[in-house]
Scaffold this motif. Structure first.
Motif, mmCIF file in Angstrom:
data_model
loop_
_atom_site.group_PDB
_atom_site.id
_atom_site.type_symbol
_atom_site.label_atom_id
_atom_site.label_comp_id
_atom_site.label_asym_id
_atom_site.label_seq_id
_atom_site.Cartn_x
_atom_site.Cartn_y
_atom_site.Cartn_z
ATOM 1 N N PRO A 29 0.805 -1.289 0.172
ATOM 2 C CA PRO A 29 0.232 0.187 -0.200
ATOM 3 C C PRO A 29 0.848 1.282 0.024
ATOM 4 O O PRO A 29 1.835 1.421 0.437
ATOM 5 N N VAL A 30 0.308 2.318 -0.777
ATOM 6 C CA VAL A 30 1.053 3.554 -0.714
ATOM 7 C C VAL A 30 0.157 4.477 0.021
ATOM 8 O O VAL A 30 -1.054 4.576 -0.253
ATOM 9 N N THR A 31 0.833 5.492 0.684
ATOM 10 C CA THR A 31 0.053 6.553 1.556
ATOM 11 C C THR A 31 0.417 7.977 1.179
ATOM 12 O O THR A 31 1.895 8.111 1.094
ATOM 13 N N TRP A 32 -0.492 8.750 0.531
ATOM 14 C CA TRP A 32 -0.123 10.312 0.353
ATOM 15 C C TRP A 32 -0.906 11.213 1.067
ATOM 16 O O TRP A 32 -2.038 11.066 1.355
ATOM 17 N N ARG A 33 -0.012 12.034 1.589
ATOM 18 C CA ARG A 33 -0.580 13.131 2.684
ATOM 19 C C ARG A 33 -0.935 14.321 1.550
ATOM 20 O O ARG A 33 -0.073 14.809 0.731
ATOM 21 N N MET A 34 -2.187 14.506 1.405
ATOM 22 C CA MET A 34 -2.765 15.546 0.666
ATOM 23 C C MET A 34 -3.214 16.889 1.308
ATOM 24 O O MET A 34 -4.180 16.696 2.124
ATOM 25 N N THR A 35 -2.502 17.998 1.031
ATOM 26 C CA THR A 35 -3.071 19.143 1.361
ATOM 27 C C THR A 35 -4.210 19.810 0.531
ATOM 28 O O THR A 35 -4.217 19.496 -0.601
ATOM 29 N N HIS A 36 -5.063 20.360 1.351
ATOM 30 C CA HIS A 36 -6.344 20.867 0.570
ATOM 31 C C HIS A 36 -6.371 22.404 0.639
ATOM 32 O O HIS A 36 -5.740 22.988 1.580
ATOM 33 N N ILE A 74 -1.547 21.511 6.958
ATOM 34 C CA ILE A 74 0.019 21.520 6.256
ATOM 35 C C ILE A 74 0.386 22.716 5.903
ATOM 36 O O ILE A 74 1.544 23.178 5.972
ATOM 37 N N ALA A 75 -0.765 23.669 5.145
ATOM 38 C CA ALA A 75 -0.352 24.823 4.525
ATOM 39 C C ALA A 75 -1.421 25.571 4.370
ATOM 40 O O ALA A 75 -2.584 25.237 4.247
ATOM 41 N N PRO A 76 -1.144 26.939 4.338
ATOM 42 C CA PRO A 76 -2.649 27.768 4.154
ATOM 43 C C PRO A 76 -2.779 27.768 2.664
ATOM 44 O O PRO A 76 -2.044 27.175 2.019
ATOM 45 N N SER A 77 -4.333 28.095 2.559
ATOM 46 C CA SER A 77 -4.673 27.910 1.094
ATOM 47 C C SER A 77 -4.004 28.237 0.084
ATOM 48 O O SER A 77 -3.692 27.626 -0.956
ATOM 49 N N PHE A 78 -3.370 29.386 -0.226
ATOM 50 C CA PHE A 78 -2.337 29.986 -1.156
ATOM 51 C C PHE A 78 -1.086 29.360 -1.164
ATOM 52 O O PHE A 78 -0.660 29.444 -2.278
ATOM 53 N N GLU A 79 -0.691 28.582 -0.177
ATOM 54 C CA GLU A 79 0.647 27.980 -0.267
ATOM 55 C C GLU A 79 0.503 26.608 -0.326
ATOM 56 O O GLU A 79 1.457 25.612 -0.308
ATOM 57 N N ALA A 80 -0.810 25.932 -0.817
ATOM 58 C CA ALA A 80 -1.162 24.595 -1.024
ATOM 59 C C ALA A 80 0.027 23.843 -2.065
ATOM 60 O O ALA A 80 0.689 22.705 -1.669
ATOM 61 N N TYR A 81 0.504 24.551 -3.362
ATOM 62 C CA TYR A 81 1.070 23.815 -4.121
ATOM 63 C C TYR A 81 2.442 23.877 -3.639
ATOM 64 O O TYR A 81 3.139 22.927 -3.765
ATOM 65 N N ASP A 82 3.025 24.947 -2.911
ATOM 66 C CA ASP A 82 4.259 25.079 -2.602
ATOM 67 C C ASP A 82 4.551 24.265 -1.492
ATOM 68 O O ASP A 82 5.886 23.523 -1.587
ATOM 69 N N ALA A 83 3.411 23.770 -0.630
ATOM 70 C CA ALA A 83 3.864 22.443 0.324
ATOM 71 C C ALA A 83 4.109 21.255 -0.452
ATOM 72 O O ALA A 83 5.069 20.446 0.348
ATOM 73 N N VAL A 84 3.663 21.018 -1.636
ATOM 74 C CA VAL A 84 4.010 19.839 -2.398
ATOM 75 C C VAL A 84 5.266 19.874 -3.015
ATOM 76 O O VAL A 84 6.145 19.070 -2.649
ATOM 77 N N ASP A 86 7.685 21.534 -1.911
ATOM 78 C CA ASP A 86 8.803 21.806 -0.699
ATOM 79 C C ASP A 86 8.741 20.596 -0.017
ATOM 80 O O ASP A 86 9.776 20.419 0.930
ATOM 81 N N GLY A 87 7.998 19.443 -0.261
ATOM 82 C CA GLY A 87 8.068 18.154 0.466
ATOM 83 C C GLY A 87 7.459 18.254 1.662
ATOM 84 O O GLY A 87 7.062 17.008 2.338
ATOM 85 N N ALA A 88 6.498 19.121 2.183
ATOM 86 C CA ALA A 88 5.480 19.073 3.174
ATOM 87 C C ALA A 88 4.564 18.145 2.993
ATOM 88 O O ALA A 88 4.097 17.473 4.005
ATOM 89 N N ALA A 89 4.261 17.921 1.855
ATOM 90 C CA ALA A 89 2.763 17.361 1.541
ATOM 91 C C ALA A 89 3.260 16.474 0.183
ATOM 92 O O ALA A 89 4.284 16.790 -0.509
ATOM 93 N N ASP A 90 2.932 15.242 0.028
ATOM 94 C CA ASP A 90 2.867 14.587 -1.050
ATOM 95 C C ASP A 90 1.901 15.070 -2.419
ATOM 96 O O ASP A 90 2.232 14.831 -3.760
#
Length: 363
Positions: A29-36, A74-84, A86-90
């Motif tokens: 199984p693969v687990t991904w942390r997804m920020t929204h 994980i990240a504020p709304s406007f920084e959701a893509y940056d979190a991925v 930067d490696g904070a989210a998958d």
């Protein structure tokens, strides 16, 4: 299992995809942390993130697990893509309207002022070349693999302290928005303010802005925006329809078997259909409630609607010219695909019946 997922299981398309999916592979199984991009209480999170994660687990028999996190965890709304990045989210589930400043082509992948309505946009995305362009763009520019993954219908144009109806009414109006619509508002004489959605209620309530666009009737009603300002303005020509996307780091996607990639893709296609239907059902109910309330409903003049459509196209092709000059071919490439499909839709669907009539407007 949520009621929303029970509903999608009964649809013929979903049943067919589940049947064709077959048994999962034997890989671990693969687990991904997804920020929204939206808060936990938002309809966007409740209808998009949670059922999507459940559907992925169901279609893959637990071989792929999506762990969704609302905006601010994980990240504020406007920084959701940056979190991925930067490696904070998958992975991220968001509207690309939040990264229009990164590349104007993103406006066409999400919501575009004066753009396509729900059915046309859905067909362009999934069967008219939009999905392939999105995937190619994300790979080349962000090292992500992206899929259209959740769709909503037309938003309300604004909750407003002023009865916006004519072009003259927009002059100097302090109007909250995001994305390319900010420049369109400037072109028609308004003064746009770009802030996250969680600040809209307070800014309207305190009179810090004159008007704000936020969401569809159900989301605006849920947010209580009708309590903050007298006038509800429609139609939502700035957002005739919108997509969210699911984007995961490319190396994580590529590590999946083709079988699991197909099942996650199927989950996104089902989400695109189901969220649109679910949003529409909620919006009809909310619109009926709002019309019976204490607000005044104001319809934009056709002149305003057409001007916004014109300014939207002018904006994207001006950005395409800038892209050509700077070596970014994507704006023109996506715009040509988008508008070729849209113009064909406009020119060849006049045989259809229209199932709605305009609401009477307060003068």
């Amino acid at each position: 299992m949520t009621g929303f997922t029970k509903w999608h299981k009964a649809t013929p398309v979903a049943a067919a995809i589940l049947l064709l999916a077959g048994p999962a592979s034997a890989q671990d199984p693969v687990t991904w942390r997804m920020t929204h991009a939206f808060a936990e209480t938002s309809t966007f999170y409740q209808l998009f993130a949670l059922p999507f994660a459940e559907r992925v687990a169901q279609l893959t028999d637990g071989q792929v697990v999506i762990q969704p996190y609302p905006a601010g965890v994980i990240a504020p709304s406007f920084e959701a893509y940056d979190a991925v990045l930067d490696g904070a989210a998958d992975a991220v589930q968001s509207s690309a309207v939040n990264i229009v400043n990164r590349d104007p082509a993103n406006a066409l992948f999400s919501t575009f002022p004066g753009g396509m309505g729900p059915e046309a946009l859905w067909q362009w995305m999934w069967y008219g070349g939009g999905r392939e362009l999105l995937a190619e763009h994300r790979r080349e520019t962000m090292d992500l693999h992206a899929l259209p993954c959740g769709m909503g219908a037309t938003e309300l144009f604004a909750q407003s302290h002023k009865p916006l109806k004519t072009l003259a009414d927009f002059q100097g109006v302090k109007f909250r928005t995001v994305g390319s619509f900010a420049d369109v508002l400037t072109a028609i004489g308004a003064a746009p303010t770009v802030v996250p959605g969680d600040e809209v209620y307070t800014m309207l309530e305190r009179g810090a802005i004159d008007a704000a666009e936020w969401g569809s009737p159900s989301e605006n009603l849920k947010a209580g925006l009708h309590e903050t300002a007298k006038y509800i303005i429609y139609p939502g020509v700035h957002t005739n329809a919108f997509f969210q996307e699911f984007a995961v780091r490319a190396e994580l996607w590529d590590a999946l078997s083709p079988e699991l990639q197909g099942k996650v893709t199927a989950a996104c296609e089902l989400s695109s259909m189901d969220t649109l239907a679910a949003f529409d059902a909620l919006d009809r109910k909310a619109w009926a409630e709002l019309k019976q309330g204490n607000n005044e409903i104001v319809r934009l003049d056709d002149e305003v609607v057409e001007r916004i459509r014109e300014e939207g196209r002018k904006w994207i092709y001006a950005r395409a010219d800038e892209g050509d000059a700077s070596g970014n071919p994507w704006v023109r490439k996506v715009a040509e695909s988008y508008f070729a499909f849209y113009d064909d839709w406009i020119g060849n669907t006049s045989f259809r019946a229209v199932d709605h009539r305009a609401e009477p407007s307060a003068d």
